[in-house]
Design a protein around this motif. Sequence first.
Motif, PDB file in Angstrom:
ATOM      1  N   CYS A   1      -5.083  -6.488   7.765  1.00 29.25           N
ATOM      2  CA  CYS A   1      -5.212  -6.773   6.282  1.00 29.25           C
ATOM      3  C   CYS A   1      -3.771  -7.646   5.811  1.00 29.25           C
ATOM      4  O   CYS A   1      -2.713  -7.136   6.165  1.00 29.25           O
TER       5      CYS A   1
ATOM      6  N   ARG B   1     -13.037  -8.429   7.934  1.00 36.35           N
ATOM      7  CA  ARG B   1     -13.011  -8.004   6.760  1.00 36.35           C
ATOM      8  C   ARG B   1     -11.664  -7.385   6.764  1.00 36.35           C
ATOM      9  O   ARG B   1     -10.950  -7.260   7.743  1.00 36.35           O
TER      10      ARG B   1
ATOM     11  N   ARG C   1      -8.168  -1.406   5.902  1.00 35.40           N
ATOM     12  CA  ARG C   1      -7.207  -0.373   5.433  1.00 35.40           C
ATOM     13  C   ARG C   1      -7.358   1.057   5.803  1.00 35.40           C
ATOM     14  O   ARG C   1      -6.515   2.055   5.330  1.00 35.40           O
TER      15      ARG C   1
HETATM   16  C1  FMN Z   1      -2.651 -13.506   0.646  1.00 33.38           C
HETATM   17  C2  FMN Z   1      -3.172 -12.246   0.670  1.00 33.38           C
HETATM   18  C3  FMN Z   1      -2.514 -11.062   0.245  1.00 33.38           C
HETATM   19  C4  FMN Z   1      -3.255  -9.695   0.010  1.00 33.38           C
HETATM   20  N1  FMN Z   1      -2.448  -8.728   0.006  1.00 33.38           N
HETATM   21  C5  FMN Z   1      -3.074  -7.511  -0.016  1.00 33.38           C
HETATM   22  C6  FMN Z   1      -2.249  -6.480  -0.577  1.00 33.38           C
HETATM   23  O1  FMN Z   1      -1.040  -6.348  -0.918  1.00 33.38           O
HETATM   24  N2  FMN Z   1      -2.788  -5.038  -0.194  1.00 33.38           N
HETATM   25  C7  FMN Z   1      -4.193  -5.053   0.001  1.00 33.38           C
HETATM   26  O2  FMN Z   1      -4.699  -3.680   0.197  1.00 33.38           O
HETATM   27  N3  FMN Z   1      -4.820  -6.059   0.423  1.00 33.38           N
HETATM   28  C8  FMN Z   1      -4.432  -7.379   0.255  1.00 33.38           C
HETATM   29  N4  FMN Z   1      -5.344  -8.552   0.453  1.00 33.38           N
HETATM   30  C9  FMN Z   1      -6.505  -8.583   0.932  1.00 33.38           C
HETATM   31  C10 FMN Z   1      -7.512  -8.867  -0.057  1.00 33.38           C
HETATM   32  O3  FMN Z   1      -7.656  -7.884  -1.163  1.00 33.38           O
HETATM   33  C11 FMN Z   1      -8.703  -9.173   0.585  1.00 33.38           C
HETATM   34  O4  FMN Z   1      -8.652 -10.280   1.491  1.00 33.38           O
HETATM   35  C12 FMN Z   1     -10.110  -9.582  -0.419  1.00 33.38           C
HETATM   36  O5  FMN Z   1     -10.196  -8.493  -1.376  1.00 33.38           O
HETATM   37  C13 FMN Z   1     -11.274 -10.114   0.204  1.00 33.38           C
HETATM   38  O6  FMN Z   1     -11.634  -9.002   1.008  1.00 33.38           O
HETATM   39  P1  FMN Z   1     -11.915  -9.189   2.713  1.00 33.38           P
HETATM   40  O7  FMN Z   1     -10.427  -9.623   3.160  1.00 33.38           O
HETATM   41  O8  FMN Z   1     -12.398  -7.691   3.265  1.00 33.38           O
HETATM   42  O9  FMN Z   1     -12.994 -10.194   2.837  1.00 33.38           O
HETATM   43  C14 FMN Z   1      -4.632  -9.670   0.480  1.00 33.38           C
HETATM   44  C15 FMN Z   1      -5.355 -10.936   0.904  1.00 33.38           C
HETATM   45  C16 FMN Z   1      -4.612 -12.022   1.144  1.00 33.38           C
HETATM   46  C17 FMN Z   1      -5.352 -13.275   1.298  1.00 33.38           C
END
Ligand code: FMN
Length: 289
Positions: free
Chosen positions: A235, A88, A91
């Motif tokens: 993340c 997951r 942060r």
């Molecule tokens: C390409 C990409 C860019 C993302 N950018 C951010 C970001 O700038 N800040 C952040 O807090 N999360 C970011 N995320 C995390 C996503 O919000 C998160 O992957 C999504 O909510 C699904 O949750 P999980 O990764 O816990 O499964 C990003 C995810 C991806 C795949």
Amino acid sequence: MSWVSIDKEKCDSCGLCVGRCVRCFSVKEGEISVEANETNCNLCGHCVALCPTMAITQHKMNMDGFVEYPETVQFDTSQFIQFVRERRSHRNFKKKEIPLNDLETLVDLCRYVPTGSNVQTFEILFVRDPERIKKLSDMNVDFFKEMIDDVEQRAAKLVANGKKIPEDLEYALETVVSRRNLVIARDAGMDPIFHKAPAVMIFHSPKLTSTPKDNCVIAAQTVVLAARTMGLETCYIGLFEAAANSYQPLIEELALPSGHSVYSVLILGYPRLKYLRAVDRKPMKVRWE
Ligand SMILES: Cc1cc2nc3c(=O)[nH]c(=O)nc-3n(C[C@H](O)[C@H](O)[C@H](O)COP(=O)(O)O)c2cc1C
């Protein structure tokens, strides 16, 4: 001289190399020959890796890098699925430094991910100094602050002139709301970009190369999974990517090689939170043909 040579003493003419790579290998009257150079060889190393008698030498590569593992690793599929589902975005990180050795292992791992045409052109900017991470985060927020002002001023001007707001500006106005929250969070002493993570990995690449975005994202996702084997969580930070490629002060601050863009950004560290259960997701849309 050909980049690849065949030791005729060792070659048993099995033909695996020819079958795999007709660009470099050929057979004439039962004899295999090779001519590899910059026009036909992309240094994939398949020929060396396949040869059962170790008759092939790739002179442009370190032959010690062709490691022969005694057995192929077999993962249990359900365990692998669990491993992927347990990943997951994190942060909240412990104030604990990551051993340099582990970070170097992650960097080295990136050498082995596939790249379009095997270009291997992406690079990594690894930031670990908390002051520097904070500076980059602050600059990222400054970028959004300027963007908010710009978007709102442009929209206000159009409205004042009785003009319709175009679709892209409409969309920008919608996103401004969440960006404003970043400014508020930063001004309250938080780090809404890198979340005070102990390490930031910035994957960048020449723009003019084969599949630059894919190469960086594949490397980043490989790091995401490998980091989990070290107790680290990650993340993606897409917010930084946008700013790093368009905000001049940040472009100057990063001082990437000329012609490079940022294509993927990760934060990593030891997680403070433990998710107790895996998440549900939307059903996969798929068309089987
Ligand atoms: C390409 C990409 C860019 C993302 N950018 C951010 C970001 O700038 N800040 C952040 O807090 N999360 C970011 N995320 C995390 C996503 O919000 C998160 O992957 C999504 O909510 C699904 O949750 P999980 O990764 O816990 O499964 C990003 C995810 C991806 C795949």
